[in-house]
Scaffold this active site. Sequence first.
Site, PDB file in Angstrom:
ATOM      1  N   HIS A  24       0.021 -12.108   0.527  1.00 42.26           N
ATOM      2  CA  HIS A  24      -0.672 -11.100  -0.166  1.00 42.26           C
ATOM      3  C   HIS A  24      -0.755 -11.488  -1.643  1.00 42.26           C
ATOM      4  CE1 HIS A  24      -1.446  -6.520  -0.370  1.00 42.26           C
ATOM      5  NE2 HIS A  24      -2.651  -7.109  -0.362  1.00 42.26           N
ATOM      6  N   TYR A  43       0.848  -1.298  -0.218  1.00 44.85           N
ATOM      7  CA  TYR A  43       0.079   0.082  -0.029  1.00 44.85           C
ATOM      8  C   TYR A  43       0.804   1.184   0.023  1.00 44.85           C
ATOM      9  CZ  TYR A  43      -3.715  -3.132   1.685  1.00 44.85           C
ATOM     10  OH  TYR A  43      -4.229  -4.705   1.835  1.00 44.85           O
TER      11      TYR A  43
END
Length: 329
Positions: free
Chosen positions: A135, A52
């Site tokens: 992820h 992110y």
Amino acid sequence: MKTDILTEKHRLGLGGVAIGTAFEALTDGESDEVLQKSWDLGIRYYDTSPWYGLTKSERRFGNFLHGQNRDEFVFSTKVGRLFTEVSEDEVPPTMWQDPLSFDFKHNYTADAIKRSIEESLERTRLGHIDIVYVHDLSEDQVGDRYPYFLKQAREGAFKILSDLRDQGVIKAWGMGVNTIEPILDCLDSADPDICLSATQYSILEHEDAVDRLLPAVKKARIQLVSGAGYNSGFINGRPRYNYKDVIPKGMTEKREKISKIAERYEVGIVDAALQFVLAADEFSSIIPGASRPEQVESNVSALNKNIPPDFWKELKSEGLIYEKAQVPG
């Protein structure tokens, strides 16, 4: 040894996508206001990822959380990409509006996972990470290399994360993905504790998860966390759906139908969306992101909103909620 790491006080958490500048460029100060408001309102589960903002979100979470009592909150981050600092003109194009100057590559080997965790600890300045999610090991992110990376993870990430959990270095691990198949594949070959299910289960779209994901999760006795329970802002009226600009056919109409029914019961669609997700036994937490303190306040209000049982009955009778889906009450 497996344990349910998320409890009743973690039912509402804070996700880190918006703080990573997914939708707009937030300053450090604006991000800190969101985190402070979350803390003040009692939120004690925080989730982010080095992905992110190309490590920006993780640093921002760490800057705030390292000043709090470490025993008071649960913190999760993610592995699967390694980051290398580059010059500003070498930063690859991504979804982030204002990322830091890093390039990245997917890597699910044991050595990469250990390095990723070490670097996350350095960035956040936290003493330990509670939950580690593998992820974006999914076809929507790695394309036709999915079988290659899944094999890599089965031989590397899955084993080392179980070892680190058994050693007490982390408390729990699982998948953090946007599709169902990787979670099912992981359950077939490893022993995760908890999975972050993003864009798979919302009041607008949940049939496939009810039929395939939830039964498998229940059988494996693992917890689920909901990411993108508002379809990345679409529920709130944003012109995007699950992080993309293309709105699936029929979803705008479905949202408006639910909103109109909600108005008659003096309920907001955000209230309904949040409580719908948490009604499923398999979901222990929902972690909507926020770019403004007011959004955090709205989420806390939604968690505590009293919604009449007849509201849910009407949604089911109108075919707006799958007949097999759990609802509150």
